[in-house]
Design a protein around this motif. Structure first.
Motif, mmCIF file in Angstrom:
data_model
loop_
_atom_site.group_PDB
_atom_site.id
_atom_site.type_symbol
_atom_site.label_atom_id
_atom_site.label_comp_id
_atom_site.label_asym_id
_atom_site.label_seq_id
_atom_site.Cartn_x
_atom_site.Cartn_y
_atom_site.Cartn_z
ATOM 1 N N ALA A 167 2.205 -0.837 -7.572
ATOM 2 C CA ALA A 167 1.974 -1.852 -6.556
ATOM 3 C C ALA A 167 3.147 -2.813 -6.461
ATOM 4 N N GLN A 178 5.350 -3.930 -3.351
ATOM 5 C CA GLN A 178 5.232 -5.335 -3.014
ATOM 6 C C GLN A 178 6.565 -5.976 -2.638
ATOM 7 N N GLU A 187 -7.735 8.381 3.589
ATOM 8 C CA GLU A 187 -7.464 8.512 2.164
ATOM 9 C C GLU A 187 -8.077 9.798 1.604
ATOM 10 N N ALA A 191 -2.889 5.800 1.025
ATOM 11 C CA ALA A 191 -3.533 5.395 -0.223
ATOM 12 C C ALA A 191 -3.664 3.883 -0.275
ATOM 13 N N ARG A 192 -4.737 3.428 -0.904
ATOM 14 C CA ARG A 192 -4.920 2.001 -1.173
ATOM 15 C C ARG A 192 -4.434 1.724 -2.588
ATOM 16 N N ILE A 193 -3.642 0.710 -2.724
ATOM 17 C CA ILE A 193 -3.140 0.332 -4.052
ATOM 18 C C ILE A 193 -3.510 -1.114 -4.312
ATOM 19 N N ARG A 194 -4.158 -1.322 -5.454
ATOM 20 C CA ARG A 194 -4.559 -2.681 -5.792
ATOM 21 C C ARG A 194 -3.302 -3.522 -6.008
ATOM 22 N N SER A 195 -3.214 -4.621 -5.291
ATOM 23 C CA SER A 195 -2.040 -5.481 -5.412
ATOM 24 C C SER A 195 -2.026 -6.207 -6.757
ATOM 25 N N ILE A 253 -3.020 -2.821 -1.022
ATOM 26 C CA ILE A 253 -1.784 -2.475 -0.334
ATOM 27 C C ILE A 253 -1.906 -1.069 0.225
ATOM 28 N N VAL A 278 -0.167 2.394 1.727
ATOM 29 C CA VAL A 278 1.058 3.193 1.710
ATOM 30 C C VAL A 278 0.738 4.588 2.220
ATOM 31 N N LEU A 279 1.718 5.212 2.839
ATOM 32 C CA LEU A 279 1.554 6.614 3.201
ATOM 33 C C LEU A 279 1.839 7.485 1.984
#
Lengths: 178, 178
Positions: free
Chosen positions: A24, A28, B111, B117-121, B129, B131-132
């Motif tokens: 991340a 970021q 997803e 994808a979801r990424i925990r910030s 966050i 992202v492809l």
DNA sequence: CGATATTTGATATGGTCCATAACAATTATC
DNA sequence: GATAATTGTTATGGACCATATCAAATATCG
């Protein structure tokens, strides 16, 4: 999305996928936090800009017609019935791209407000002839004025007369030949 | 007086009818039975032609993207995430005019297909966050090619390059300033 | 510090529009 | 006259949109 396609159900909670995973913090560093996003190629995508424009135009239309409580679809029905009296539900609905089952409730509404009327045809007793009531004609006349002075006028001062006509002509071409 | 209103040769005949109702036979005499209806002022109504054009364009888009199974909305998400990596769901959704609750299922879908994808910030552990994935980038690249060669190209041969650009520019203006 | 307010992603839910199947009444076809 | 087709209608499900609400995390402020 007009066409029926795969729904977005997916009642599945996606866990961490090892594929495409990034740290991340690494990601970021890129995005500036508070700033506006870059639309990029999106602003030149026909479908995207078309849809957003259509939403804005409908929104404005509804505001202009607030006093008459007419939606764009209802207005189009009144216009078409006025121009083509003596036609039945199937004919009016199909030229507007409305499916017959969905046209019933719409007519129920207009008829309950005494804007138009269904008349049982004598030639073919299955069909209902559509006509504007006197009130319907009066309301439509007022609606036309509102549209011309508040709605279309807005487009004129935004694009100019010539561009406005060009825009509508191109849209009509796209609508019929795309 | 922008719109060509009035000038109606309405050969109308308001009969008796306490409520604007008419005898069916009387109305029947007017409308030619099988012929196509007159669109009349409808063909110059901005909202009407906009909506019909938008439906046609989306329909064509879906056909062009059939092999990739991407809707216009999904395509716009991929485009925006690619252009703005490191943004969270709220930011992506809001610039697309999608409400956060409705964006969840959409992302679940993308997803689950391993396109993004979801990424925990790490900065703000509330946010995800976006992202492809590598597959997402590859699919988007193919999608762009399909759109350019099959979809936008169709618009070019219909309007010509100059008119196509003018149309999109005007729509963008309407979308943002109407 | 700690109590409160705000933000983020998510769920639940309702409304509207769109699409298909099916039905009764009527008409067309043979 | 039996069968097929059409018209308006109902029922139903899906897709899209909007609101309220929640838990977790963060921000704010005394």
């Amino acid at each position: 999305m007009t066409v029926s396609r795969a729904a977005e159900k997916s009642s599945e909670k996606p866990a961490d996928s090892a594929k495409g995973r990034k740290d991340a913090a690494e990601v970021q560093g890129q995005g500036a936090a508070g700033e506006a996003l870059q639309l990029g190629e999106l602003s030149e995508q026909l479908g995207y800009v078309l849809k957003r424009a259509q939403l804005k135009v409908f929104e404005n239309f509804l505001r202009c017609m607030a006093s008459l409580q007419l939606t764009p679809a209802q207005f189009s029905v009144l216009l078409l019935v006025e121009k083509n009296p003596g036609r039945n539900q199937t004919e009016i609905a199909s030229t507007l791209g409305i499916l017959r089952p969905n046209f019933v409730a719409m007519l129920d509404n207009l008829e309950s407000r005494d804007l138009c009327a269904r008349i049982r045809s004598t030639n073919d007793r299955r069909s209902h002839i559509l006509v504007l009531t006197d009130k319907g004609k009066a309301v439509l006349a007022r609606a036309k004025k509102l549209v011309a002075t508040k709605h279309e006028a807005r487009l004129n001062e935004l694009l100019g007369q010539a561009n406005r006509e060009a825009l509508i002509a191109m849209l009509a071409k796209v609508a019929s030949e795309f």
